[in-house]
Design a protein around this motif. Structure first.
Motif: not given
Length: 571
Positions: A303-314
């Motif tokens: 929702l807040v547009g975090a970096d792709e690497t952050v989403r991949e880590d999650l």
């Protein structure tokens, strides 16, 4: 809170309106100093005796034939300058955790050092910091909070670093040796607790390991990150406690409403990315962060547009803990993302080393079963699935994760109920996911009477049900001991369950009285079975004879005929 009083003379500073201050004296003021929007009418001598910078500024002003000085970049603003000026006059001033950072930076700006006057303001502040402030837990937290608005001065003076060192050192001490006060108002129960597994029972006068969390979570994200990074790098803090601090920080600072979350996307983005960076490494053997927390954090990161690497880590972290997830937490995500998480989980399952094969077999089997049940429940509850997404997600689950297909059957039945427009080929594709041999007795009973299923599937259910009844009574009993399929809306409560059981007992008693040991199919279902699959119904001569006898009843014939017409109309 600790404080220090300096000076002994009474405070004679007075105000003339909101923006003018002056020192009451028998002598007229001989210098006017503008600090921001406030003007001070003061005297040169006390200022010059304590401040090297004021000596230069007064000299420069006299060179320009003026007695006015303007200071635009005073750290701490006019309030910090006023305290420094009062100190120069010898008036009483009080320093505490809330103002000491600003006054220290202002004193540095004014160069109130020992070479200007012995026992000057900078020296006295440093003594107070080391002997008072940094020995107090809460005072140090307050000072660290105040340093943020005074950067880069507070950083250059090492106030930030010294506060962080003091805070982290106190966090790492043995809780049994703590003598200072701290804030601890958190409730010990709640569905989103992360470190429930490691918490000891709180006894009176026993200090918990996470005593420090609430106070540290009052810091802004950049200071919070620096404190937690020092604590983590020490290797002396339980990762579960660190995870609890991160969870509490998210709960403390992230807004609850979607509107607030997106309207402040930039600051919330920094928060989420920092928390993900600080998360202890996730693995299946030890859970520091709950899967529920990780899934919620993943949703916020999107929702807040975090970096792709952050989403991949999650996504990777969630996949490692997927067996702990709940359907409710999965439903907040798009099906495409759930597909990615399950795919990642299955890929990890295949990367099992030879050395850990036995351990993974023992532990992993239960994990696989949990994930299988989770996905089946998700398929049953997600009303937004398309046929393709339903099939693709279901096919990700291996057979070893579904020893019983009751959950999958319920999902298929629910999907058919919500999509009455499905064609015969689509129903066939959907039912092809299910192995009717892996249905429990109760699920088979429900499926045999389910008019939404294609007729051929019903026949297969009846066929294997009859096989179990005639050739493997022990297996039939064992199968009935499995957890029963959850009831659909038509089978409400225990009353419906009792009816099914009474029906089974009735058929069993009829079989016993006729001399056969196997259960009989209901007349209506048996006739469908024999019509579509001739010869298969004659599993045993004894069953055929009893079935033939029972077919003479006119009511049964009428019921069978009516059922056949309904079956052909929907299959």
């Amino acid at each position: 809170m600790k404080f220090m009083k300096l000076g002994s003379k009474p405070d004679t500073f007075e105000s003339d309106g909101k923006f003018v201050k002056y020192a009451v004296s028998d002598l007229d003021s001989d210098v006017t100093i503008h600090v921001g929007e406030v003007t001070f009418h003061l005297h040169k001598f006390p200022l010059l005796s304590k401040s090297n910078r004021m000596q230069r500024l007064v000299f420069e002003a006299s060179e320009e034939k003026t007695d006015e000085i303007t200071i635009l970049d005073m750290p701490g603003g006019y309030k910090a300058f006023e305290i420094c000026a009062k100190f120069c006059y010898g008036m009483t001033v009080t320093l505490n955790a809330y103002n000491i950072t600003a006054v220290r930076c202002a004193a540095e700006y004014l160069e109130m050092t020992e070479d200007a006057d012995r026992g000057n303001l900078i020296y006295k502040i440093e003594v107070f910091l080391n002997s008072g402030i940094f020995r107090s837990w809460k005072d140090t937290i307050i000072v660290l909070q105040t340093t943020r608005s005074l950067l880069p001065w507070s950083e250059d003076l090492k106030l930030v670093g010294r506060c962080i060192d003091s805070v982290s050192a106190k966090i790492l001490v043995n809780p049994e040796t703590i003598t200072w006060s701290y804030t601890f108002n958190r409730k010990l129960s709640g569905p989103d607790k992360i470190v429930e597994y490691h918490r000891e029972k709180r006894e009176e006068n026993v200090i918990p390991k996470d005593w420090w969390v609430e106070d540290v979570c009052e810091l802004e994200i950049d200071m919070f990150k620096r404190v937690i990074s020092v604590v983590k790098s020490s290797g002396r803090m339980n990762n579960g406690v660190i995870a609890e601090a991160l969870r509490y920080y998210v709960a403390r600072w992230l807004p609850e409403s979607m509107e607030s979350l997106t309207s402040e996307a930039s600051s919330n983005k920094d928060l989420v990315e920092t928390v993900v960076f600080l998360l202890p490494k996730v693995n299946r053997a030890m859970s520091y962060s709950s899967c529920s927390f990780l899934l919620k954090l993943l949703k916020v990161s999107i929702l807040v547009g975090a970096d792709e690497t952050v989403r991949e880590d999650l996504v990777e972290n969630v996949s490692l803990k997927l067996h702990e997830a709940s359907v409710k937490d999965l439903l907040i995500h798009e099906v495409e993302l759930v597909h990615r998480i399950v795919d990642q989980f299955m890929a990890d399952e295949k990367r099992v080393s030879e050395d850990d094969r036995y351990k993974e077999f023992v532990l992993g089997n239960g994990i696989l079963l949990s994930v299988g049940r989770l996905i089946d429940a998700y398929l049953a509850l997600n009303s937004e699935l398309t046929l393709s997404s339903f099939v693709e997600l279901s096919e990700l689950v291996p057979e070893s994760a579904r020893p019983i297909h009751d959950g999958l059957y319920k999902a298929i039945d629910t999907f058919m109920k919500e999509h009455p427009e499905l064609t015969k080929s689509e129903k066939k594709r959907l039912c092809g996911l299910m192995d009717v041999r892996k249905l429990t007795n109760e699920a088979s009973t429900h499926a045999a009477q389910n008019e939404r299923l294609p007729l051929r599937v019903v026949v297969q259910v009846l066929y294997f049900e009859q096989l179990r009844a005639n050739h493997s009574p022990v297996a039939s009993v064992a199968a009935s001991s499995h957890s029963p399929v959850e009831k659909t809306e038509e089978n409400k409560g225990e009353e419906a369950t009792k009816k099914v059981e009474l029906s089974k007992k009735s058929r069993g008693s009829k079989s016993t009285r006729s001399g056969g040991g196997a259960q009989l199919m209901p007349s209506r279902s048996r006739r469908i079975f024999e019509k579509i699959w001739p010869g298969k119904g004659e599993i045993s001569n004894k069953s055929s004879e009893v079935s033939s006898g029972s077919s003479q009843s006119p009511p049964a014939k009428s019921s069978s005929s009516s059922s056949r017409r309904r079956r052909h109309s929907i299959s």
